[in-house]
Design a protein around this motif. Structure first.
Motif, PDB file in Angstrom:
ATOM      1  N   CYS A 331     -30.820  15.242 -40.402  1.00 14.75           N
ATOM      2  CA  CYS A 331     -29.421  15.422 -40.028  1.00 14.75           C
ATOM      3  C   CYS A 331     -29.194  16.839 -39.522  1.00 14.75           C
ATOM      4  N   VAL A 332     -28.317  16.987 -38.561  1.00 11.93           N
ATOM      5  CA  VAL A 332     -27.887  18.300 -38.100  1.00 11.93           C
ATOM      6  C   VAL A 332     -26.369  18.304 -38.078  1.00 11.93           C
ATOM      7  N   ALA A 333     -25.772  19.212 -38.822  1.00 10.82           N
ATOM      8  CA  ALA A 333     -24.311  19.291 -38.833  1.00 10.82           C
ATOM      9  C   ALA A 333     -23.913  20.734 -38.668  1.00 10.82           C
ATOM     10  N   ARG A 334     -23.226  21.054 -37.613  1.00 14.95           N
ATOM     11  CA  ARG A 334     -22.843  22.437 -37.345  1.00 14.95           C
ATOM     12  C   ARG A 334     -21.341  22.510 -37.066  1.00 14.95           C
ATOM     13  N   SER A 335     -20.814  23.679 -37.263  1.00 14.16           N
ATOM     14  CA  SER A 335     -19.420  23.900 -36.898  1.00 14.16           C
ATOM     15  C   SER A 335     -19.327  25.225 -36.163  1.00 14.16           C
ATOM     16  N   ALA A 421     -25.826  -0.268 -42.141  1.00 14.12           N
ATOM     17  CA  ALA A 421     -24.514  -0.133 -41.508  1.00 14.12           C
ATOM     18  C   ALA A 421     -24.698   0.383 -40.079  1.00 14.12           C
ATOM     19  N   ARG A 422     -24.114  -0.304 -39.111  1.00 16.15           N
ATOM     20  CA  ARG A 422     -24.253   0.098 -37.703  1.00 16.15           C
ATOM     21  C   ARG A 422     -23.293   1.262 -37.418  1.00 16.15           C
ATOM     22  N   LEU A 423     -23.690   2.442 -37.872  1.00 16.21           N
ATOM     23  CA  LEU A 423     -22.856   3.640 -37.773  1.00 16.21           C
ATOM     24  C   LEU A 423     -23.155   4.470 -36.536  1.00 16.21           C
ATOM     25  N   PHE A 424     -24.346   4.377 -35.982  1.00 12.66           N
ATOM     26  CA  PHE A 424     -24.819   5.383 -35.049  1.00 12.66           C
ATOM     27  C   PHE A 424     -24.773   4.873 -33.604  1.00 12.66           C
ATOM     28  N   PRO A 425     -23.878   5.439 -32.775  1.00  7.98           N
ATOM     29  CA  PRO A 425     -23.804   5.027 -31.371  1.00  7.98           C
ATOM     30  C   PRO A 425     -25.020   5.540 -30.591  1.00  7.98           C
ATOM     31  N   VAL A 426     -25.624   4.660 -29.801  1.00  5.37           N
ATOM     32  CA  VAL A 426     -26.806   5.041 -29.025  1.00  5.37           C
ATOM     33  C   VAL A 426     -26.600   4.871 -27.521  1.00  5.37           C
ATOM     34  N   LEU A 427     -25.589   4.090 -27.106  1.00 10.81           N
ATOM     35  CA  LEU A 427     -25.376   3.872 -25.676  1.00 10.81           C
ATOM     36  C   LEU A 427     -23.914   3.518 -25.441  1.00 10.81           C
ATOM     37  N   LEU A 439     -20.812  13.256 -35.591  1.00  9.08           N
ATOM     38  CA  LEU A 439     -20.208  14.244 -36.490  1.00  9.08           C
ATOM     39  C   LEU A 439     -18.718  13.994 -36.715  1.00  9.08           C
ATOM     40  N   TRP A 440     -18.093  13.202 -35.857  1.00 10.81           N
ATOM     41  CA  TRP A 440     -16.673  12.950 -36.088  1.00 10.81           C
ATOM     42  C   TRP A 440     -16.441  12.218 -37.401  1.00 10.81           C
ATOM     43  N   ARG A 451     -11.581   9.625 -31.862  1.00  8.44           N
ATOM     44  CA  ARG A 451     -12.950   9.217 -31.570  1.00  8.44           C
ATOM     45  C   ARG A 451     -13.211   7.741 -31.857  1.00  8.44           C
ATOM     46  N   LEU A 452     -12.320   7.107 -32.591  1.00 14.90           N
ATOM     47  CA  LEU A 452     -12.590   5.758 -33.071  1.00 14.90           C
ATOM     48  C   LEU A 452     -12.784   4.758 -31.922  1.00 14.90           C
ATOM     49  N   ALA A 453     -11.910   4.818 -30.926  1.00 15.84           N
ATOM     50  CA  ALA A 453     -12.009   3.850 -29.826  1.00 15.84           C
ATOM     51  C   ALA A 453     -13.332   4.017 -29.074  1.00 15.84           C
ATOM     52  N   ARG A 454     -13.676   5.246 -28.795  1.00 18.11           N
ATOM     53  CA  ARG A 454     -14.944   5.532 -28.101  1.00 18.11           C
ATOM     54  C   ARG A 454     -16.124   5.041 -28.942  1.00 18.11           C
TER      55      ARG A 454
END
Length: 1025
Positions: A331-335, A421-427, A439-440, A451-454
């Motif tokens: 994981c990479v989480a930055r701010s 869980a299908r959490l990760f968008p790839v395309l 990260l949202w 970000r939800l709709a996207r």
């Protein structure tokens, strides 16, 4: 269980497939016969096993599978620093523990479990034939989900039971109630291995290898235990075994295995004290395995943070909680928030029961209990946030995500989890995706709605679906990059925090993996920005280590000259106190010396020369403890004569050596001694009419022929005072350090001398002890004698404490870089212990050790001094010791601790008048000297010490060792003649001599005598300073 009942249910964690992880550690040959020495392992046997589409079974908690799952462990004693993965642990366990003492053959080890084995497991190999399985004792409750062996009283395996009933498991139990668990380790004798290997070219077994696949055969997957090993179990029949094979091809393969292997006996060795944990797909099990300390039998020591950098800034409130329930993978989480680094503080945001491996956590990143993260670079978000440790209902409410977005409706509720869980968008059909699309999920609800709709319109995958698509080579490369990124922070943390951790293993790894430029850049940054000369000196020493390691053993010796003019500009900056400018110039010059090993080694020497400049500046802070008063100026032509005893170091030597003495702290027990009834070191000074400096050094007594005569009439004649081997260098430095002569100065030498003293000075020095004797610390004590006589002849006075620190200052100006034990031993009378604290400015405090009445005479009667006839060759010895200290080799750090503690113990033994205990301290001290300076015991000296050992409480070579004087604390009194007879009968000693020695309770003497130089040989009286 028989036949088909024994087959593994689909999806269960055991047994070990021939296409899976059990075949990854196969070794052939006779293993080593002793413990954890770094000797070459046996040769590896390559098997033409069919490569599956994925190595082993899926493992959700590590991208690269169970074998390469990193363990939260560090190995400080390893020659190179690296992550410790499960495969490393298993190879160590196999090669140096289980394999020890076994006959030639093939070991096979599964890599899907954590295995702990005692250092010396008891396995009886007498009369062994066939195949042997290794088992570990486990509870019957644990066995219900695993495999166990059923063995008879002779240790022969009758059956292998997998997930058996309570009655079947009870049948396998021993007297203590434990059962022998299948742990994935099997040994095939040479005969059995040859028979098994012969089947790989015979159909249908060739379908297990690429040879069969290339011939067009359909692949066959076999189990190591339930297809290969099981056929040798005593209770198995051919009919049951073959029928349990499922389809026709597997039954045919089983039939062939029965024919090939049935004749071999199958025995079991259950290792007492061993433990086994199968790496299941349960997150809670995995967390437990990586957060609980392994058993005492393990060679690994788990820690909360391994190969990780965790920032801690208590002055900054906790900005975030990045808590991972389960294992965070890659994981990479930055701010955008920036949190200042405090690398010298210890992590306090990691709760007990958590584990961090190969991570860089910047800012106030908090890890909750029962959490494991690996291979993560995290920076605290600007707003407080949590991740994955909240109930799903809260997660859905905060993000607006619905269950139907993550799981199909037909998936049972109990099966829904983070992994599927299908959490990760790839395309996305219209837009490019980036890190922010994941990260949202960490963001507050206001941001999440944008970000939800996207997120919903993107094609998403679960972690389980993503794993087969991972590029393992890229993942391993990312782990390597992160390892060295946190390694750079480790460099900062260790140096700025003055930690006793060695950076040499990390240096070797960085060079091997091509990260040396990053390492050098970090060290340059630390050295140029610290503002602390001690830290900067160690950073320069580490740069020298990087350059030396880059030469890979070529290019000549590390120790050597460091005065090439190309480096003079950088050295000048450092001498003037401009550390940042000096480091910049060093780095610029370094780039010209990187092309070949010889240049790298020479560059390393010059970095060590730069480091010595900073050490000298640190030590010269001791001059503030030099106080000089006024005294009557002796008449012109009258000699001021000083005589000094020699010294014996009874314990603690080397701990007084800079930088050890001000970074670690030192303690040395010294005794001022007369040798053959006299004080062997001395100096005398008188004022003369001519405005010049006459410097005379005698090779023995003041009546002997002069060895060196030198006359200095110009200041230029003093400019080589800092070159130790220049004629009269010590005497020139003494004139400068006592400020009798101002150098440099616009005023000529003759003018200075006439204006202040009405003429010049004549100095005579002598030592009756042979050069390289190790007994006297001759240069330091002689420097003290010269400075004492110069002060008095110039109408000044200095206390003994001032002289001790003045000699420290002089030796730094002379660039010999010595410690303080010699002048303490020779200038302070009797028996004493000198101490220095781990701080600057360096101050030496001396405590006289009170001894029982009559003990001084007892000590005199039991001390004997032997000149070994071997001149001590200490060339580059100091450089080697300082190099090892700056590298913080564990042996050097532990030895420094031991030197100081032994000195305190020796002082206590002297207070008690306990000769046997003093002797033990001497013997221990000699072992510590040999550890600090390997090779300091010549062969002839070893023979001498062996011959004298039965007659002594303890013995030690004086000084740094390597030759010179040996002192012995004898069991009987007045043993000089007896020891001479013993040594005379010992072969191979060469020329030796025995001398009397006694404690000098008077110490340094200073006296003003007549005008005749010969009068100084017999002073009228001694006056202590």
């Amino acid at each position: 269980m028989h036949g088909g009942d024994r087959r593994r249910p689909e999806g269960s964690p055991d047994p070990h497939s021939a296409h899976g992880e059990s075949w990854r550690a196969a070794r052939l040959g006779t293993p080593p016969s002793h413990g954890w020495e770094p000797e070459p392992p046996p040769p590896t046997l390559s098997l033409p096993v069919t490569p599956p589409s994925r190595q082993g079974r899926d493992f959700s908690f590590d991208d690269c599978g169970r074998a390469f799952t990193c363990l939260p462990a560090e190995e400080p004693g390893a020659p190179a620093e690296a992550l410790v993965c499960n495969l490393d642990s298993l190879l160590g366990t196999m090669t140096y523990r289980l394999c020890v003492g076994s006959p030639p053959g093939v070991w096979v080890c599964s890599t899907d479990m954590l295995l702990t084995v005692p250092s010396a497991p008891v396995i009886d190999w007498d009369g062994f034939q066939g195949v042997r399985v290794i088992a570990v004792p486990g509870s019957q409750a644990y066995a219900r989900n695993h495999g166990v062996y059923l063995a008879d009283e002779q240790g022969l395996v009758r059956d292998i039971i997998y997930k058996g009933t309570e009655a079947q498991i009870q049948q396998c139990a021993g007297p203590d109630g434990t059962v022998p668990l299948v742990c994935g380790v099997v040994f095939f004798s040479s005969d059995a291995a040859e028979q098994l290997l012969a089947t790989h070219v015979i159909p249908p077994l060739d379908a297990c290898t690429y040879l069969g696949l290339d011939s067009g055969a359909p692949p066959i997957q076999l189990s190591l235990f339930f297809d290969i090993v099981l056929c040798m179990a005593g209770a198995m029949t051919e009919e049951d075994f073959v029928k349990g094979g499922g389809d026709a091809s597997v039954r045919s393969a089983r039939s062939m295995l029965w024919t090939a292997l049935r004749a071999f006996p199958l025995s079991m060795a259950c290792i007492s004290g061993a433990s086994y944990d199968y790496m299941t797909t349960s997150a809670s099990d995995h967390i437990r395995s990586l957060t609980l300390l392994p058993g005492s039998a393990s060679h690994l020591h788990f820690c909360k943070t391994a190969h990780s950098h965790v920032d801690v800034c208590p002055c900054i409130p906790s900005l975030a909680h990045a808590c991972f329930l389960g294992v965070a993978l890659g994981c990479v989480a930055r701010s955008q928030s920036h949190v200042p680094l405090c690398p010298w503080q210890q992590p306090c945001l990691l709760e007990d029961g958590s584990s961090v491996t190969n991570c860089l956590l910047e800012g106030a990143v908090q890890l909750a209990a029962s959490s494991v993260i690996q291979h993560c670079h995290l920076q605290s978000p600007a707003e407080e946030a949590t991740y994955l440790n909240v109930p799903w209902a809260e997660f859905f409410r905060r993000t607006g995500i619905r269950e139907g977005d993550l799981w199909d409706a037909e998936m049972p509720q109990r099966s829904r989890c983070l992994l599927n869980a299908r959490l990760f968008p790839v395309l996305h059909a219209c837009e490019a995706l980036g890190l922010e699309d994941v990260l949202w999920l960490l963001a507050p609800a206001a941001v999440a709605s944008e970000r939800l709709a996207r997120w919903r319109t993107a094609w998403r995958m679960s972690w389980q679906e993503l794993m087969p698509c991972l590029d393992k080579a890229a993942e391993l490369g990312a782990r390597r990059a992160l390892f060295f990124l946190q390694g750079q922070r480790k460099v900062q943390r260790v140096l700025l925090g003055r930690q006793d951790s060695s950076l040499l293993p990390l240096t070797r790894s960085a060079i091997h993996e091509g990260y040396h430029e990053a390492m050098l850049g970090t060290l340059d940054e630390v050295a140029s920005t610290t503002g602390d000369a001690g830290i900067a000196a160690r950073a320069l020493a580490c740069i020298a280590d990087v350059l030396g390691c880059m030469a890979r053993g070529e290019g000549g010796l590390r120790s050597g000259p460091a005065a090439n003019r190309e480096w003079a500009l950088a050295f000048g900056h450092l001498e003037s106190g401009d550390i940042a400018g000096g480091v910049r110039e060093l780095a610029a010059e370094r780039q010209k010396w990187m092309s070949r090993p010889a240049l790298l080694v020479r560059a390393a020497r010059h970095y060590e020369g730069a480091e010595q400049i900073l050490i000298r500046q640190a030590v010269m802070s001791s001059c503030q403890f030099v106080t000089v008063g006024q005294a009557e100026l002796p008449p012109l032509g009258h000699w001021v004569q000083v005589a000094c005893p020699a010294r014996l170091d009874l314990s603690g030597g080397w701990s007084d050596t800079p930088p050890i003495t001000y970074e670690h702290g030192g303690a040395v027990v010294d005794v001022a001694v007369l040798v053959d009834g006299c004080r062997p070191i001395g100096a005398r000074v008188r004022r003369i009419r001519e405005p010049e400096l006459r410097l005379v050094s005698f090779s023995g007594t003041p009546q002997s022929e002069a060895a060196v005569e030198l006359v200095c009439r110009e200041l230029e004649h003093l400019q080589d005072y800092f070159q130790p081997h220049a004629p009269g260098a010590l005497l020139k430095a003494a004139f400068i350090c006592t400020q009798v002569v101002q150098f440099p100065s616009q005023k000529p030498l003759w003018a200075q001398l006439m204006e202040s003293f009405g003429g010049g000075f004549e100095v005579h020095t002598w030592s009756k002890l042979p050069h390289g004797s190790g007994l006297a610390g001759t240069s330091s004590i002689l420097a003290g004698a010269v400075m004492a006589s110069l002060y008095r002849a110039a109408g000044k006075s200095a206390s003994t404490e001032s002289l001790i620190h003045a000699v420290l200052h002089l030796e730094q100006r002379l660039t010999t870089g010595g410690g303080w034990q010699d002048q303490v031993g020779g200038l302070v009378p009797g028996i004493k212990i000198g101490r220095s604290k781990a701080q600057l400015p360096l101050r030496v405090e001396v405590e006289k050790i009170p001894v029982p009445n009559g003990f001084i005479q007892t000590l005199n009667d039991h001390l004997v001094l032997v000149y070994t006839g071997k001149t001590r060759l200490a060339r580059n010895l100091l450089q080697d010791v300082v190099r090892n200290w700056y590298a913080r080799l564990p042996s050097a750090v532990q030895n420094a601790d031991a030197l100081v503690s032994n000195a305190e113990e020796c002082a206590q033994a002297l207070r008690q008048g306990n000769l046997p205990l003093i002797g033990k301290c001497l013997d221990r001290y000699w072992q510590q000297k040999k550890c600090m300076a390997p090779g300091c015991e010549p062969l002839a000296v070893g023979r001498m010490m062996d011959a004298l050992r039965p007659y002594s409480y303890g013995q030690c070579l004086a000084g740094a060792g390597g030759g010179g004087f040996l002192y012995i604390l004898t069991k009987g009194p007045r043993q000089k003649e007896a020891l001479h007879q013993i040594l005379a009968k010992t072969e191979g000693l060469g020329n030796f001599s025995i001398h009397s020695i006694e404690v000098d309770m008077g110490g340094i003497s200073v006296e003003v005598v007549g005008c005749n130089p010969k009068d100084g040989a017999q002073p009228r009286r001694d006056v202590a300073v």
